[in-house]
Design an enzyme around this catalytic site. Structure first.
Site, PDB file in Angstrom:
ATOM      1  N   LYS A 105     -55.683  50.077   6.042  1.00 29.28           N
ATOM      2  CA  LYS A 105     -56.483  48.840   6.082  1.00 29.28           C
ATOM      3  C   LYS A 105     -55.846  47.768   5.204  1.00 29.28           C
ATOM      4  CE  LYS A 105     -59.915  50.552   2.815  1.00 29.28           C
ATOM      5  NZ  LYS A 105     -59.351  51.901   2.752  1.00 29.28           N
ATOM      6  N   LYS A 121     -51.384  50.055  -7.405  1.00 34.65           N
ATOM      7  CA  LYS A 121     -52.339  48.942  -7.479  1.00 34.65           C
ATOM      8  C   LYS A 121     -51.992  48.011  -8.627  1.00 34.65           C
ATOM      9  CE  LYS A 121     -56.146  50.608  -4.808  1.00 34.65           C
ATOM     10  NZ  LYS A 121     -56.914  51.847  -4.780  1.00 34.65           N
ATOM     11  N   LYS A 173     -46.986  52.712   7.895  1.00 37.20           N
ATOM     12  CA  LYS A 173     -48.156  53.587   7.845  1.00 37.20           C
ATOM     13  C   LYS A 173     -49.413  52.776   8.161  1.00 37.20           C
ATOM     14  CE  LYS A 173     -51.098  56.153   4.802  1.00 37.20           C
ATOM     15  NZ  LYS A 173     -51.987  55.822   3.743  1.00 37.20           N
TER      16      LYS A 173
HETATM   17  P1  ADP Z   1     -56.325  53.206   3.933  1.00 36.79           P
HETATM   18  O1  ADP Z   1     -54.852  53.520   3.741  1.00 36.79           O
HETATM   19  O2  ADP Z   1     -56.567  52.537   5.237  1.00 36.79           O
HETATM   20  O3  ADP Z   1     -56.885  52.431   2.760  1.00 36.79           O
HETATM   21  P2  ADP Z   1     -57.692  55.443   2.797  1.00 36.79           P
HETATM   22  O4  ADP Z   1     -56.727  55.420   1.642  1.00 36.79           O
HETATM   23  O5  ADP Z   1     -59.102  55.014   2.556  1.00 36.79           O
HETATM   24  O6  ADP Z   1     -57.055  54.584   3.992  1.00 36.79           O
HETATM   25  O7  ADP Z   1     -57.639  56.900   3.412  1.00 36.79           O
HETATM   26  C1  ADP Z   1     -58.748  57.727   3.711  1.00 36.79           C
HETATM   27  C2  ADP Z   1     -58.227  59.034   4.236  1.00 36.79           C
HETATM   28  O8  ADP Z   1     -57.508  58.831   5.478  1.00 36.79           O
HETATM   29  C3  ADP Z   1     -57.243  59.729   3.289  1.00 36.79           C
HETATM   30  O9  ADP Z   1     -57.450  61.138   3.353  1.00 36.79           O
HETATM   31  C4  ADP Z   1     -55.905  59.380   3.866  1.00 36.79           C
HETATM   32  O10 ADP Z   1     -54.924  60.333   3.564  1.00 36.79           O
HETATM   33  C5  ADP Z   1     -56.176  59.319   5.370  1.00 36.79           C
HETATM   34  N1  ADP Z   1     -55.264  58.342   5.981  1.00 36.79           N
HETATM   35  C6  ADP Z   1     -55.276  57.003   5.803  1.00 36.79           C
HETATM   36  N2  ADP Z   1     -54.323  56.389   6.526  1.00 36.79           N
HETATM   37  C7  ADP Z   1     -53.661  57.390   7.185  1.00 36.79           C
HETATM   38  C8  ADP Z   1     -52.548  57.401   8.090  1.00 36.79           C
HETATM   39  N3  ADP Z   1     -51.944  56.286   8.473  1.00 36.79           N
HETATM   40  N4  ADP Z   1     -52.138  58.601   8.566  1.00 36.79           N
HETATM   41  C9  ADP Z   1     -52.763  59.745   8.190  1.00 36.79           C
HETATM   42  N5  ADP Z   1     -53.813  59.794   7.333  1.00 36.79           N
HETATM   43  C10 ADP Z   1     -54.258  58.641   6.833  1.00 36.79           C
END
Ligand code: ADP
Ligand code: TRP
Length: 321
Positions: A193, A110, A190
């Site tokens: 959001k 970040k 990957k």
């Molecule tokens: P984002 O990457 O969309 O901001 P978060 O960091 O809020 O998502 O992730 C919330 C949960 O979902 C975490 O446990 C994260 O490991 C899982 N997660 C997020 N994106 C993925 C993905 N593409 N594949 C598998 N798990 C994911």
């Protein structure tokens, strides 16, 4: 065995969140005593709009319950309903080396992106450690990206137990499902959001179909065999269907004669069918806000009982009681 995980209320859930975090948590609720919470304090490190935060909390509660969290089996609560977590976080922070936090990818990434870091973002892993240790969790199902935070938690346990006695805190184990550690987004990166490449769990039919149709493919003409190795369509389709169904699509890729549009439509239908019962449950839950408040309230009461047990143990161990 106590199983614990938290999810940040930070916007619409996507299928990466579902397969990486929600589905594993729901499957585990039958295998032990589950504590699942909405990490609303953590979300404040990035969401500073009060309306957005409170809407996101409600949406996440709905999503989690619609996806199968059973409040009869799992203790479901909001992190902020147990403010005791901050007292434990303080104790942990007094043994946590700065260097450990400075090395955390989620913080470093970040900062590298130009986000000006607040103390909350820096101290995020310590609060997360407190979330886990306050409830003596043994097993923590998380996505790959949370692995390092679990390592920080385990390091902190080592330090506290060396200083104050071996039974002060319980050492948790992460549970990461390697086979779906990285659900790809519609562009092949990957799904996240932050990358604008997501398929929502509970999106509207038309808009979601449009998103599926945007999945990036190569330019192999309709009549020719298509490569299966790096196909985003196949990688996503695998999440929803059985092996024979995947094998059938692989065969059709290899045979040629069908265009990517056809495969995307098949994927869309599998996606839509998978979430249909959950979509229906969500609609029912949405009509009953009182029920959600009740579930979260009774979860919080149960969580606080556990929290106060751990805290009195820790207070005694460190010399505060
Ligand atoms: P984002 O990457 O969309 O901001 P978060 O960091 O809020 O998502 O992730 C919330 C949960 O979902 C975490 O446990 C994260 O490991 C899982 N997660 C997020 N994106 C993925 C993905 N593409 N594949 C598998 N798990 C994911
Ligand atoms: N940091 C986690 C995420 O972004 C959410 C979280 C907060 C969490 N506290 C936790 C996960 C404790 C597991 C255990 O996904």
């Amino acid at each position: 065995m106590r199983i614990l995980t938290g999810l940040q209320p930070s916007g619409k859930l996507h299928i990466g969140n579902y397969f990486g975090a929600i589905q594993p948590a729901i499957q585990l609720q039958d295998e032990g005593e589950a504590f699942y919470f909405i990490a609303d304090y953590h979300a404040m490190t990035s969401t500073q709009d009060p309306k957005a935060l409170s809407d996101n909390i409600r949406e996440l509660a709905l999503d989690f319950l619609a996806c199968g969290l059973d409040p009869e089996k799992a203790v479901f609560f909001r992190q902020s309903a147990v403010p005791e977590v901050h007292e434990l976080a303080w104790v942990l922070s007094t043994v946590c080396p700065m260097g450990l936090l400075e090395r955390c990818h989620s913080y470093k990434d970040k900062v590298a992106k130009g986000v000006s870091a607040n103390h909350g973002l820096f101290a995020y892993p310590v609060l997360m450690a407190a979330d886990i240790l306050l409830y003596d969790a043994n097993l923590v199902p998380v996505g790959e990206d949370q692995k390092q935070h679990l390592e920080v938690t385990r390091d902190i346990v080592g330090k506290i137990n060396d200083l104050y006695g071996a039974d002060t805190l319980t050492l948790p184990e992460p549970r990461i499902r390697e086979e779906i550690a990285k659900v790809p987004g519609i562009d092949g990166a990957k799904m996240s959001k932050s990358y604008n490449n997501t398929l929502p769990i509970f999106g509207a039919a038309k808009a979601t179909r449009k998103t599926v149709m945007k999945i990036v493919t190569d330019t192999t003409p309709v009549e020719e065999p298509k490569p299966t190795e790096s196909s985003n369509i196949l990688a996503l389709y695998k999440l929803f269907v059985t092996e024979p169904e995947v094998a059938k699509m692989v065969q059709e890729f290899e045979a040629g004669g069908l265009g990517y549009g056809h495969f995307k439509q098949t994927l869309y239908e599998a996606y839509w069918d998978h979430f249909a019962p959950m979509r229906q449950k969500r609609e029912e839950l949405e009509k009953d806000q009182g029920l959600i408040d009740e579930i979260l309230q009774s979860g919080a009461t149960r969580a606080r009982e556990e929290a106060s047990k751990t805290l009195s143990r820790v207070r005694k161990a460190v010399g505060l009681a």
